[in-house]
Write an enzyme that holds these catalytic residues in place. Structure first.
Site, PDB file in Angstrom:
ATOM      1  N   CYS A   1      42.300  35.775  45.270  1.00  0.00           N
ATOM      2  CA  CYS A   1      41.355  36.865  45.015  1.00  0.00           C
ATOM      3  C   CYS A   1      39.933  36.387  44.740  1.00  0.00           C
ATOM      4  O   CYS A   1      39.009  37.193  44.704  1.00  0.00           O
ATOM      5  CB  CYS A   1      41.837  37.723  43.858  1.00  0.00           C
TER       6      CYS A   1
ATOM      7  N   HIS B   1      35.792  41.858  40.703  1.00  0.00           N
ATOM      8  CA  HIS B   1      37.014  41.953  41.497  1.00  0.00           C
ATOM      9  C   HIS B   1      37.838  43.143  41.035  1.00  0.00           C
ATOM     10  O   HIS B   1      38.041  43.358  39.831  1.00  0.00           O
ATOM     11  CB  HIS B   1      37.814  40.659  41.355  1.00  0.00           C
TER      12      HIS B   1
ATOM     13  N   ASN C   1      43.883  46.713  45.029  1.00  0.00           N
ATOM     14  CA  ASN C   1      43.426  45.326  45.092  1.00  0.00           C
ATOM     15  C   ASN C   1      43.541  44.833  46.535  1.00  0.00           C
ATOM     16  O   ASN C   1      44.635  44.589  47.030  1.00  0.00           O
ATOM     17  CB  ASN C   1      44.274  44.459  44.158  1.00  0.00           C
TER      18      ASN C   1
END
Length: 332
Positions: free
Chosen positions: A116, A256, A286
């Site tokens: 990520c 994020h 996500n």
């Protein structure tokens, strides 16, 4: 100024049409909309339904969106970097195929994998190429087809992830705009808490690994959450301190989009007002490498030339970090 800084000069994005809502997930696993929303902030996510299309499709679409909006000639691009944890295939880099498909005939290309944090680390890499003065246009894409590695019988992971892609163009700037500072970290302790067991050199694919469902993402949610909250908050505070930035100096937090509570904790440590914290997790979930550029695309019209943006991310491995960037243009 003669000093070269690396600035973002264009953005693009793409998400698939199919919407996987919390209501639909209620029919697939033992969960419910209230539970998902209260714990993650996610209401829906986008899924690329075709079995014949991979991450490259998402990346190409995002790049083409950027090219169409900016009017750039793809042949002028020097380098294409695709940050992804779900490449089309092993060995043959997804970025190479993407570059060819978008007409970046004079570019070299490679993939970058930092889970990520991939796009964040890619920003550092792209900026470094620009700052050498050797390259003028670097296309950085964050793209992931997370649905390809998610077990939709596992309610701990299937509620979190979605598919998508975003792209940015880095070019030289001589006004002091663009990437100002970075604080990037990693710790191999994370290897056991967020991973796919099989398919790599340690445990190659076999009949047994497929039967044991070892090609899907496993996440120790509580442990990852604990490390993510501390990691993202720590580095965001650190980048502000190092650059003598007060909460009033920061215009936007580009965090994020893994969990709304992690975003809130980071913003709280930075003492930022809620209106400075950009959030689209409710729409996309996500999307791993794509979360940061999707934020840039969704909120591009809000940014003004000279705005101070703080980027923060946390990913498997563990990888995490923060970047301080001055926005370089007003959207026309």
């Amino acid at each position: 100024m003669n000093t070269i800084t690396a600035a973002i000069t264009a953005v693009g994005a793409f998400v698939p049409e199919y919407v996987l809502s919390n209501k639909i997930l209620e029919t697939m696993v033992d969960t419910n909309d209230e539970w998902i929303t209260s714990r993650t902030g996610i209401s829906e996510r986008r899924i690329l339904k075709s079995d014949k299309l991979g991450t490259s499709y998402l990346a190409i679409k995002a790049a083409q969106d950027l090219i169409a909006k900016s009017g750039i000639n793809p042949a002028e691009i020097d380098l294409v970097i695709v940050a992804s944890t779900t490449p089309d295939m092993p060995v043959a880099a997804t970025s190479v195929f993407v570059a060819t498909q978008i007409g970046a005939s004079n570019a070299f290309a490679y993939d970058l994998q930092a889970a990520c944090s991939g796009f964040l680390f890619g920003m550092s890499t792209a900026a470094a190429y620009i700052q050498t003065g050797r390259y003028k246009k670097v296309l950085l894409i964050g793209a992931d087809k997370m649905s390809s590695i998610i077990d939709y019988t596992d309610r701990a992971t299937c509620i979190i992830f979605g598919d998508g892609a975003g792209a940015v163009l880095f070019e030289p700037n001589y006004e002091g705009l663009g990437l100002q500072d970075e604080f990037l970290r990693s710790d191999g302790i994370g290897r056991d808490y967020l991973k796919i067991d099989a398919g790599g050199s340690l445990l190659p694919a076999s009949k047994e690994t497929v039967e044991n469902r070892q090609h899907f993402v496993f996440q120790d949610g509580k442990t990852v959450f604990k490390y993510a909250v501390k990691g993202m908050a720590d580095v965001s505070e650190k980048i502000m301190e190092r650059n003598n930035l007060s909460k009033d100096d920061v215009h936007w937090l580009i965090a994020h989009q893994a969990n709304k509570r992690i975003i809130d904790a980071t913003a709280s440590r930075m003492q930022l007002d809620e209106e400075k914290v950009l959030v689209n997790i409710q729409k996309y979930g996500n999307t791993t490498s794509a979360t940061l550029p999707l934020l840039l695309s969704d909120f591009e019209s809000k940014f003004k030339k000279g705005d101070n943006l703080i980027f923060a991310a946390f990913g498997g491995g563990f990888t995490w970090g923060s970047i301080y960037l001055k926005w370089a243009y007003n959207k026309k």
